[in-house]
Design a protein around this motif. Structure first.
Motif, PDB file in Angstrom:
ATOM      1  N   GLY A  81      13.552   7.832  -0.787  1.00 32.26           N
ATOM      2  CA  GLY A  81      14.215   8.647   0.208  1.00 32.26           C
ATOM      3  C   GLY A  81      15.561   9.142  -0.306  1.00 32.26           C
ATOM      4  O   GLY A  81      16.013   8.765  -1.386  1.00 32.26           O
ATOM      5  N   ILE A  82      16.190   9.990   0.504  1.00 31.61           N
ATOM      6  CA  ILE A  82      17.486  10.537   0.094  1.00 31.61           C
ATOM      7  C   ILE A  82      18.611   9.744   0.721  1.00 31.61           C
ATOM      8  O   ILE A  82      18.567   9.359   1.888  1.00 31.61           O
ATOM      9  CB  ILE A  82      17.613  12.036   0.487  1.00 31.61           C
ATOM     10  N   GLU A  83      19.593   9.453  -0.077  1.00 25.93           N
ATOM     11  CA  GLU A  83      20.862   8.909   0.375  1.00 25.93           C
ATOM     12  C   GLU A  83      21.892   9.189  -0.702  1.00 25.93           C
ATOM     13  O   GLU A  83      21.577   9.767  -1.743  1.00 25.93           O
ATOM     14  CB  GLU A  83      20.771   7.422   0.703  1.00 25.93           C
ATOM     15  N   SER A  84      23.111   8.766  -0.477  1.00 23.26           N
ATOM     16  CA  SER A  84      24.202   9.199  -1.347  1.00 23.26           C
ATOM     17  C   SER A  84      24.054   8.711  -2.777  1.00 23.26           C
ATOM     18  O   SER A  84      24.495   9.381  -3.709  1.00 23.26           O
ATOM     19  CB  SER A  84      25.539   8.734  -0.769  1.00 23.26           C
ATOM     20  N   VAL A 127      -0.110   5.351 -12.746  1.00 22.12           N
ATOM     21  CA  VAL A 127      -0.093   3.927 -12.423  1.00 22.12           C
ATOM     22  C   VAL A 127       1.112   3.599 -11.539  1.00 22.12           C
ATOM     23  O   VAL A 127       1.004   2.883 -10.537  1.00 22.12           O
ATOM     24  CB  VAL A 127      -0.071   3.074 -13.705  1.00 22.12           C
ATOM     25  N   ALA A 128       2.280   4.133 -11.921  1.00 20.65           N
ATOM     26  CA  ALA A 128       3.509   3.843 -11.160  1.00 20.65           C
ATOM     27  C   ALA A 128       3.410   4.365  -9.727  1.00 20.65           C
ATOM     28  O   ALA A 128       3.820   3.689  -8.783  1.00 20.65           O
ATOM     29  CB  ALA A 128       4.714   4.459 -11.865  1.00 20.65           C
ATOM     30  N   VAL A 129       2.864   5.573  -9.557  1.00 20.51           N
ATOM     31  CA  VAL A 129       2.778   6.167  -8.225  1.00 20.51           C
ATOM     32  C   VAL A 129       1.812   5.400  -7.333  1.00 20.51           C
ATOM     33  O   VAL A 129       2.040   5.257  -6.126  1.00 20.51           O
ATOM     34  CB  VAL A 129       2.356   7.652  -8.326  1.00 20.51           C
ATOM     35  N   THR A 130       0.739   4.896  -7.916  1.00 20.11           N
ATOM     36  CA  THR A 130      -0.307   4.270  -7.103  1.00 20.11           C
ATOM     37  C   THR A 130      -0.099   2.779  -6.874  1.00 20.11           C
ATOM     38  O   THR A 130      -0.852   2.177  -6.108  1.00 20.11           O
ATOM     39  CB  THR A 130      -1.678   4.478  -7.770  1.00 20.11           C
ATOM     40  N   LEU A 131       0.882   2.169  -7.515  1.00 19.44           N
ATOM     41  CA  LEU A 131       1.128   0.752  -7.259  1.00 19.44           C
ATOM     42  C   LEU A 131       1.502   0.537  -5.791  1.00 19.44           C
ATOM     43  O   LEU A 131       2.144   1.385  -5.178  1.00 19.44           O
ATOM     44  CB  LEU A 131       2.260   0.249  -8.162  1.00 19.44           C
ATOM     45  N   PRO A 132       1.116  -0.605  -5.207  1.00 23.54           N
ATOM     46  CA  PRO A 132       1.449  -0.874  -3.801  1.00 23.54           C
ATOM     47  C   PRO A 132       2.954  -0.828  -3.571  1.00 23.54           C
ATOM     48  O   PRO A 132       3.743  -1.279  -4.388  1.00 23.54           O
ATOM     49  CB  PRO A 132       0.898  -2.295  -3.579  1.00 23.54           C
ATOM     50  N   PHE A 133       3.326  -0.256  -2.421  1.00 24.78           N
ATOM     51  CA  PHE A 133       4.746  -0.101  -2.107  1.00 24.78           C
ATOM     52  C   PHE A 133       4.917  -0.099  -0.601  1.00 24.78           C
ATOM     53  O   PHE A 133       4.286   0.697   0.100  1.00 24.78           O
ATOM     54  CB  PHE A 133       5.274   1.204  -2.715  1.00 24.78           C
ATOM     55  N   GLY A 134       5.763  -0.995  -0.095  1.00 29.81           N
ATOM     56  CA  GLY A 134       5.926  -1.153   1.342  1.00 29.81           C
ATOM     57  C   GLY A 134       6.456   0.067   2.037  1.00 29.81           C
ATOM     58  O   GLY A 134       6.152   0.308   3.211  1.00 29.81           O
ATOM     59  N   ASP A 135       7.257   0.891   1.352  1.00 31.72           N
ATOM     60  CA  ASP A 135       7.891   2.033   2.013  1.00 31.72           C
ATOM     61  C   ASP A 135       6.931   3.185   2.280  1.00 31.72           C
ATOM     62  O   ASP A 135       7.330   4.210   2.840  1.00 31.72           O
ATOM     63  CB  ASP A 135       9.081   2.535   1.193  1.00 31.72           C
ATOM     64  N   ARG A 136       5.669   3.057   1.850  1.00 26.43           N
ATOM     65  CA  ARG A 136       4.688   4.049   2.293  1.00 26.43           C
ATOM     66  C   ARG A 136       4.555   4.019   3.809  1.00 26.43           C
ATOM     67  O   ARG A 136       4.185   5.008   4.433  1.00 26.43           O
ATOM     68  CB  ARG A 136       3.333   3.785   1.628  1.00 26.43           C
ATOM     69  N   THR A 173       7.084   7.493  -0.592  1.00 25.87           N
ATOM     70  CA  THR A 173       7.994   7.311   0.547  1.00 25.87           C
ATOM     71  C   THR A 173       7.968   8.542   1.440  1.00 25.87           C
ATOM     72  O   THR A 173       8.851   9.398   1.356  1.00 25.87           O
ATOM     73  CB  THR A 173       9.438   7.059   0.059  1.00 25.87           C
ATOM     74  N   PRO A 174       6.977   8.658   2.307  1.00 30.90           N
ATOM     75  CA  PRO A 174       6.942   9.797   3.243  1.00 30.90           C
ATOM     76  C   PRO A 174       8.186   9.811   4.125  1.00 30.90           C
ATOM     77  O   PRO A 174       8.778   8.779   4.421  1.00 30.90           O
ATOM     78  CB  PRO A 174       5.673   9.527   4.069  1.00 30.90           C
ATOM     79  N   ILE A 175       8.558  11.003   4.554  1.00 34.03           N
ATOM     80  CA  ILE A 175       9.712  11.171   5.451  1.00 34.03           C
ATOM     81  C   ILE A 175       9.338  10.681   6.853  1.00 34.03           C
ATOM     82  O   ILE A 175       8.271  11.020   7.351  1.00 34.03           O
ATOM     83  CB  ILE A 175      10.135  12.644   5.508  1.00 34.03           C
ATOM     84  N   PRO A 176      10.192   9.870   7.513  1.00 32.46           N
ATOM     85  CA  PRO A 176      11.463   9.346   7.020  1.00 32.46           C
ATOM     86  C   PRO A 176      11.289   8.036   6.264  1.00 32.46           C
ATOM     87  O   PRO A 176      10.572   7.133   6.714  1.00 32.46           O
ATOM     88  CB  PRO A 176      12.250   9.109   8.311  1.00 32.46           C
ATOM     89  N   ALA A 177      11.930   7.935   5.095  1.00 27.85           N
ATOM     90  CA  ALA A 177      11.925   6.692   4.327  1.00 27.85           C
ATOM     91  C   ALA A 177      12.824   5.668   5.010  1.00 27.85           C
ATOM     92  O   ALA A 177      13.500   5.971   5.997  1.00 27.85           O
ATOM     93  CB  ALA A 177      12.394   6.962   2.902  1.00 27.85           C
ATOM     94  N   VAL A 178      12.867   4.479   4.444  1.00 28.35           N
ATOM     95  CA  VAL A 178      13.475   3.348   5.138  1.00 28.35           C
ATOM     96  C   VAL A 178      14.945   3.571   5.500  1.00 28.35           C
ATOM     97  O   VAL A 178      15.405   3.145   6.565  1.00 28.35           O
ATOM     98  CB  VAL A 178      13.292   2.063   4.297  1.00 28.35           C
TER      99      VAL A 178
END
Length: 542
Positions: A154-157, A407-416, A46-51
């Motif tokens: 990303g960061i949130e509360s 494996v977990a890090v490289t799985l497809p993820f929309g928030d990239r 999740t690069p900055i800025p995340a969703v």
């Protein structure tokens, strides 16, 4: 092997004679390694800025500097996550949003690493086991969720809230009840819903473990009095603003309208159980069954000491309490008609808006990861007496941790790509935002496209309305809906003849009081844009 250390004499003048070593405690190394795993996961996936970071960090910046984007509708709404804005928002006064977010991420993930270490090591021996459990948890998070809940990204509360909550569970299992009360209070302060659901799960476990016997409940209540006071005091900075949003004096019809829009429009992917795909139900039922059978296996093996048995029962008990909350939520939301035709619609939406699935969604994979790691340790317990086997097992555990994590890090993820835009369109959007920041007044109000992404973050200007940025108070939700509907209806009416003319833009300017309008490259407009690229155009409204 016994080590013998010689004591140097005062006349010893060699350079290393008075040298002292200060070995780093194992728990610090464990936390730093967990923190590194979380940081890699967060910044790779999740690069900055995340969703959600533009949503949280722009609100935090506006809280500390109300003149910034002062005409923005969302930023001027209520502050239900006030404690997060107070503790993190000040960074935006001394650095950019990007740097402030980076620092906030690092700090939030450090709290989560400490919390995970404290909770996991209440059941898992040694240092390395907590890292294997975290890798298993992250793999589960990358593979499936129940209601869209996540925590590492990303960061949130809620990152702080889960971190302090897990830390509180660890303190509770270590017999530090007062400290646990403070930590649970901080969990509630950062995110009232997350913290309160977690505390409610612990309360349910206390009732079930005592079998509702008054003779056992009364001593438990007396011991919990001081921790409860600590919890209340530390939770108030965040709990009070959230209660003010819930208990506002708006008419009942306004509150119902806000609740309905929140549950069945803006947040239906989190709050309406009829929106969850069947395979999510199936996956979480399988995970729950695995947790239960793992618990039974560990109980029969009796491989843990009394403290370990207590930790196992509490962790599994809280996970099952979370499942009970989610089950009730499914019953409340179950329907065979459209939402407006549901019997008891008013009280149903009132309950569903409190995220009854949130705790089960995240706590089940977290607890399951720790318990499965414990099962692996029990299976390998027989080889612990053999030094060679113990070394091989440590190597295998390390290899397994690294493999699962990769494996977990490289799985497809929309928030990239949190913008959800194609590459060229994303570049065009950033170019547009940069032009607005450089060429418009700081107090300008802009009518953006329906799916604008991080506009306030990049353009540093107020938006008339943004679908992502929905207020929390009922009146604000209704106004958010009205603005969205107006913009949609204006678009339909204006583009009916496939031509937006000056009269259409005048109507838009009169309604919104905005200075600029952003359009895509489709559709003809009779006036010249002040900016244009291959994807977007900007038109002046005044």
């Amino acid at each position: 092997m016994t080590q013998i250390h010689s004591i140097p004499s005062e006349t010893d003048s060699t350079p290393d004679a008075n040298a002292r070593t200060f070995p780093i405690p194992g728990w610090i190394i464990s936390i730093l390694a967990l923190w590194l795993m979380l940081l890699v996961w967060s910044f790779v996936r999740t690069p900055i800025p995340a969703v959600n970071e533009p949503h949280y960090m722009t609100k935090a910046r506006h809280f500390w500097n109300p003149q910034w984007c002062q005409r923005d509708f969302f930023l001027s709404s209520s502050n239900p996550h006030l404690f997060f804005y107070v503790t993190m928002g000040w960074l935006t006064n001394i650095c950019s949003l990007h740097v402030a977010t980076l620092i906030s991420r690092c700090f939030g993930l450090l709290i989560f690493a400490i919390g995970w270490n404290k909770m996991a090591r209440s059941l898992l021996p040694g240092v390395a086991a907590a890292h294997l459990a975290l890798a298993v948890f992250l793999l589960m998070q990358a593979s499936v969720n129940f209601s869209g809940e996540w925590v590492i990204g990303g960061i949130e509360s809620k990152v702080f809230s889960y971190g302090f909550g897990f830390w509180g569970i660890g303190a509770l299992l270590n017999g530090q009840a007062n400290r646990a009360g403070v930590l649970f209070g901080l969990s509630i302060a950062y995110h009232p819903l997350v913290g309160l659901w977690l505390v409610l799960g612990l309360i349910f476990y206390g009732f079930f473990s005592s079998r509702f016997q008054l003779a056992k409940l009364l001593p438990l209540a007396r011991r919990a009095l001081i921790p409860a006071i600590c919890l209340l005091i530390t939770s108030l900075p965040g709990l009070w603003p959230a209660l003010m949003v819930i208990l506002d004096d708006a008419p009942a019809s306004i509150k119902f309208g806000g609740d309905y829009l929140q549950v069945y429009r803006r947040l239906k992917h989190h709050l309406d159980p009829m929106e969850f795909e069947w395979w999510r139900y199936a996956a979480y039922l399988v995970m729950t069954a695995i947790l239960w059978f793992s618990y039974r296996f560990l109980s029969k093996k009796n491989q843990t000491e009394t403290s370990g048995t207590t930790a196992l029962r509490l962790l599994v008990g809280v996970a099952l309490a979370a499942m009970l909350f989610a089950f009730v939520g499914v019953l409340v939301g179950l329907r065979f008609v459209e939402p407006p035709d549901m019997p008891g619609l008013t009280w149903r939406v009132k309950l569903l808006k409190f995220y009854p699935f949130r705790l089960y969604d995240l706590l089940l994979p977290a607890i399951l990861a720790i318990v499965l790691t414990k099962v692996l340790i029990v299976f390998n317990a027989k080889s612990e007496q053999d030094t060679g086997c113990r070394k091989r097992q440590a190597y295998l555990n390390f290899s397994l941790t690294i493999s699962l994590f990769i494996v977990a890090v490289t799985l497809p993820f929309g928030d990239r790509n949190s913008s959800r835009m194609p590459s060229q369109m994303r570049q065009d959007w950033l170019e547009l935002c940069n032009w607005i920041q450089q060429n418009t007044p700081e107090d300008a109000l802009i009518v953006t496209t329906r799916h604008s992404w991080a506009f306030k973050w990049f353009a540093q200007r107020a938006e008339y309305i943004c679908y992502k940025d929905c207020p929390q108070e009922a009146a604000g939700i209704l106004e958010w809906n009205r603005r969205l509907n107006y913009k949609y209806n204006w678009s339909v009416e204006s583009y009916t003849d496939k031509m937006v003319d000056e009269q259409d833009l005048t109507r838009l300017a009169h309604e919104t009081q905005a200075e600029y309008f952003i359009a895509t490259d489709r559709g003809a407009v009779t006036i010249e844009p002040v900016f244009a690229n291959s994807s977007f155009r900007i038109f002046p409204l005044k």
